[in-house]
Enzyme design. Structure first.
Site, short mmCIF file in Angstrom:
data_model
loop_
_atom_site.label_atom_id
_atom_site.label_comp_id
_atom_site.label_asym_id
_atom_site.label_seq_id
_atom_site.Cartn_x
_atom_site.Cartn_y
_atom_site.Cartn_z
N LYS A 41 0.69 -1.27 0.05
CA LYS A 41 0.15 -0.06 -0.10
C LYS A 41 0.52 1.24 0.00
CE LYS A 41 -4.04 -1.87 -0.17
NZ LYS A 41 -5.16 -1.47 -0.93
N SER A 267 -4.35 -12.03 3.51
CA SER A 267 -5.05 -11.98 2.08
C SER A 267 -3.86 -12.32 1.07
CB SER A 267 -5.17 -10.42 1.61
OG SER A 267 -3.80 -9.63 1.93
C1 LIG Z 1 -3.65 -6.49 3.62
C2 LIG Z 1 -4.25 -6.26 2.30
N1 LIG Z 1 -4.48 -7.06 1.24
C3 LIG Z 1 -5.03 -7.03 0.24
C4 LIG Z 1 -5.62 -5.73 0.10
C5 LIG Z 1 -6.28 -5.52 -1.46
O1 LIG Z 1 -5.61 -4.91 -2.32
P1 LIG Z 1 -6.27 -3.86 -3.26
O2 LIG Z 1 -6.91 -2.74 -2.53
O3 LIG Z 1 -5.54 -3.50 -4.16
O4 LIG Z 1 -7.44 -4.64 -4.20
C6 LIG Z 1 -5.55 -4.67 0.84
C7 LIG Z 1 -6.10 -3.54 0.52
O5 LIG Z 1 -6.51 -2.83 1.49
C8 LIG Z 1 -4.93 -4.81 2.19
O6 LIG Z 1 -4.74 -3.96 3.08
#
Ligand SMILES: Cc1ncc(COP(=O)(O)O)c(C=O)c1O
Length: 306
Positions: A41, A267
């Site tokens: 991020k 995630s």
């Molecule tokens: C830990 C984590 N994984 C995955 C994502 C998802 O990514 P994206 O927002 O680019 O779809 C986020 C988004 O906030 C996240 O904080």
């Protein structure tokens, strides 16, 4: 000597060696924990702030506001600290203690919203958005509005470019669990710009299959599966949507840490679980890429690893 902001991006990529079942091809993992605040991020935080500066929407002396489960908040707190903006963040008590502590350490002004039952739901995300919108109309305030900000996509285009450079342009499929969808769309844009014909696969928690079935549900995979289709998500660039069980994502996180030395969050486990599934279906000659979004350090207190 580099300014710390110049250390965002250019993360390593590694090939999984131990946890790939027979019959699969190569699975590569992009290690985004190597960014300054420990997640991918940082890329989009820098892109949103510098995009707003370029357009003149954000100037010296102004405040920045956003809602976040942690990673975007940490990235924005970091970029705002370096550039000298006050950063106001709306978060909720469902996200990891470490993430909230990290945002605080980086200088964010936090408002923490209480959840009903400790679960991430559409209603809770709605409350966070509502509060950020309230603050956004205060004078000299810039709302980064991550769910509707196209600079988010631009922030992740270099992630796709790096993957192509690191793998000499040979990628058969990339998969990513959708939050804002910025990562998936940024990578898709990069691959399209470079004329790379890779499959682009969206992943989502099986208990909240909004993209594949239009059904929202609760889960505990932080940062993804918001319970609605994000504005940045464009199904034109997505070849398929696959649902992954949260329990499998959590199991993969443990295996990544103990067998591959890749210490990442839930995630990321979902992304790697999706990549292994794809690899199995594409066969031994295939090459699939997953993003390890952040460091597992942020998930220790919630009991992800033991
Ligand atoms: C830990 C984590 N994984 C995955 C994502 C998802 O990514 P994206 O927002 O680019 O779809 C986020 C988004 O906030 C996240 O904080």
């Amino acid at each position: 000597m580099k300014n710390i902001l110049e250390t965002v991006g250019n993360t390593p990529i590694v090939k999984l060696e131990k946890i790939i079942p027979p019959g699969c091809g190569e699975v590569f993992v992009k290690l985004e924990a190597n960014n300054p605040t420990g997640s991918k991020k940082d890329r989009m935080a820098l892109s949103m702030i510098e995009g707003a500066e370029k357009r003149g929407d954000l100037k010296e002396g102004m405040s920045v506001v956003e809602y976040s489960g942690g990673s975007t908040g940490a990235g924005l707190a970091f970029v705002c600290a370096i550039k000298g903006y006050r950063f106001r963040l709306i978060t909720a008590d469902v996200f990891g203690k470490e993430k909230i502590g990290l945002m605080r350490a980086l200088g964010a002004d936090l408002e923490v919203i209480k959840s009903e039952d400790g679960k991430i739901t559409k209603e809770l995300i709605g409350k966070m958005i509502e509060r950020a919108e309230e603050i956004s109309v205060e004078p000299d305030t810039f709302f980064t509005d991550q769910l509707n900000n196209m600079d988010v996509i631009e922030g992740f285009v270099p992630l796709g470019d790096e993957i192509l450079q690191q793998l000499n342009g040979k990628v058969d499929a990339i998969c990513d669990t959708v939050g804002t969808a910025g990562t998936l769309m940024g990578i898709a844009k990069s691959f399209k710009n470079k004329g790379v014909d890779s499959k682009v696969i969206a992943l989502e928690p099986a208990s909240s299959p909004i993209l594949s079935k239009g059904i929202k549900g609760a889960h505990n995979v932080e940062g993804v599966g918001l319970g609605f289709i994000p504005a940045i998500y464009n199904s034109k660039y997505v070849d398929d949507v696959i649902s992954i069980e949260e329990s499998l994502a959590r199991q993969i996180c443990k295996e990544l840490a103990s067998k591959e030395g890749i210490f990442c969050g839930t995630s990321s486990g979902m992304n790697v679980a999706g990549a292994i599934k794809l690899s199995k279906s594409l066969g031994p000659k295939s090459r699939v890429v997953a993003v390890a979004c952040d460091t597992g350090l942020k998930y220790l207190s919630e009991g992800l690893f033991y």
